[in-house]
Design a protein around this motif. Structure first.
Motif, short mmCIF file in Angstrom:
data_model
loop_
_atom_site.label_atom_id
_atom_site.label_comp_id
_atom_site.label_asym_id
_atom_site.label_seq_id
_atom_site.Cartn_x
_atom_site.Cartn_y
_atom_site.Cartn_z
N GLN A 86 64.83 48.55 78.56
CA GLN A 86 64.96 49.13 77.23
C GLN A 86 63.55 49.25 76.67
OE1 GLN A 86 67.67 46.26 75.41
NE2 GLN A 86 69.29 47.79 75.58
N GLU A 87 63.21 50.47 76.26
CA GLU A 87 61.84 50.75 75.85
C GLU A 87 61.83 51.49 74.51
OE1 GLU A 87 58.47 52.21 78.65
OE2 GLU A 87 59.47 54.00 77.90
N VAL A 88 60.93 51.04 73.67
CA VAL A 88 60.69 51.71 72.39
C VAL A 88 59.20 52.01 72.32
CG1 VAL A 88 60.82 51.51 69.88
CG2 VAL A 88 62.57 50.41 71.28
N LYS A 89 58.86 53.22 71.94
CA LYS A 89 57.45 53.60 71.85
C LYS A 89 57.06 53.79 70.39
CE LYS A 89 57.24 55.56 76.39
NZ LYS A 89 56.75 56.61 77.25
N TYR A 90 55.85 53.35 70.08
CA TYR A 90 55.33 53.45 68.73
C TYR A 90 54.00 54.16 68.73
CZ TYR A 90 58.74 49.81 67.65
OH TYR A 90 59.89 49.10 67.50
N SER A 91 53.73 54.87 67.67
CA SER A 91 52.42 55.47 67.47
C SER A 91 51.58 54.46 66.69
CB SER A 91 52.57 56.77 66.66
OG SER A 91 51.31 57.29 66.39
N ILE A 92 50.39 54.16 67.17
CA ILE A 92 49.53 53.17 66.52
C ILE A 92 48.35 53.90 65.88
CG2 ILE A 92 48.08 51.14 66.89
CD1 ILE A 92 49.89 50.56 69.35
N ALA A 93 48.31 53.86 64.57
CA ALA A 93 47.27 54.57 63.83
C ALA A 93 45.93 53.84 63.90
CB ALA A 93 47.70 54.75 62.37
N ASP A 94 45.94 52.51 63.87
CA ASP A 94 44.70 51.73 63.85
C ASP A 94 44.80 50.60 64.88
OD1 ASP A 94 42.49 50.12 63.31
OD2 ASP A 94 42.73 50.23 61.13
N ILE A 95 44.32 50.83 66.09
CA ILE A 95 44.43 49.86 67.17
C ILE A 95 43.70 48.56 66.85
CG2 ILE A 95 42.47 50.75 68.51
CD1 ILE A 95 45.76 49.42 70.00
N ASN A 96 42.55 48.64 66.17
CA ASN A 96 41.79 47.43 65.85
C ASN A 96 42.56 46.54 64.88
OD1 ASN A 96 39.56 47.98 67.52
ND2 ASN A 96 38.76 49.40 65.99
N LYS A 97 43.24 47.13 63.93
CA LYS A 97 44.06 46.37 63.00
C LYS A 97 45.19 45.65 63.74
CE LYS A 97 46.60 46.96 58.66
NZ LYS A 97 47.02 47.94 57.65
N LEU A 98 45.81 46.34 64.69
CA LEU A 98 46.87 45.74 65.49
C LEU A 98 46.34 44.57 66.32
CD1 LEU A 98 49.76 45.67 66.58
CD2 LEU A 98 49.04 47.34 68.29
N ILE A 99 45.19 44.75 66.96
CA ILE A 99 44.59 43.69 67.77
C ILE A 99 44.31 42.46 66.92
CG2 ILE A 99 42.50 43.04 69.06
CD1 ILE A 99 42.52 45.96 70.16
N THR A 100 43.74 42.66 65.73
CA THR A 100 43.46 41.55 64.82
C THR A 100 44.73 40.80 64.46
OG1 THR A 100 41.54 42.70 63.92
CG2 THR A 100 42.47 40.95 62.57
N LYS A 101 45.78 41.53 64.15
CA LYS A 101 47.05 40.91 63.77
C LYS A 101 47.66 40.13 64.95
CE LYS A 101 51.17 41.84 61.14
NZ LYS A 101 51.77 42.75 60.20
N LEU A 102 47.59 40.71 66.13
CA LEU A 102 48.12 40.02 67.31
C LEU A 102 47.37 38.72 67.59
CD1 LEU A 102 48.76 43.05 69.69
CD2 LEU A 102 50.50 41.56 68.65
N LYS A 103 46.04 38.74 67.44
CA LYS A 103 45.25 37.53 67.65
C LYS A 103 45.61 36.45 66.63
CE LYS A 103 41.33 39.51 70.09
NZ LYS A 103 39.90 39.84 70.07
#
Length: 112
Positions: free
Chosen positions: A9-26
């Motif tokens: 089962q796969e869901v795809k998302y468009s990521i506008a700001d990859i750096n913001k996502l990386i910061t949040k994941l960390k």
């Protein structure tokens, strides 16, 4: 012998700001393990026989060599892509490619 089916089962998302996502994941505890190289070759016939049936065949290297057949399943939720996945390891990718091409799946899409 009956083998259990694996349903992806796969869901795809468009990521506008990859750096913001990386910061949040960390902040959530994610650990950067570096970059891995992966090579995927998708096969089909010249007239897209597999794609017309909602299927695709690929050979992948990177974390071991694998051949995978994915079969699209009907889904009530159009945002979630469901596929049956049949996969096994392959010792020799070049010979596996020769077999696939000789079966008539000579159209290749290479992703690296």
């Amino acid at each position: 012998m009956t083998e259990q089916k694996y349903i992806e089962q796969e869901v795809k998302y468009s990521i506008a700001d990859i750096n913001k996502l990386i910061t949040k994941l960390k902040k959530l505890g994610a650990v950067d393990t570096g970059i891995d190289f992966q090579r995927t070759v998708r096969f089909d016939s010249h007239d897209d026989e597999l794609a017309k049936k909602g299927m695709f065949l690929r050979v992948r290297s990177g974390h071991g060599n694998k051949i995978t057949m994915k079969i699209k399943l009907a889904s009530e939720n159009s945002d979630v892509h469901e596929r049956e996945e049949i996969e096994t390891t392959v010792e020799n990718l070049d010979k596996m490619r020769q077999i696939i091409v000789n079966l008539g799946f000579d159209k290749e899409l290479i992703m690296e």
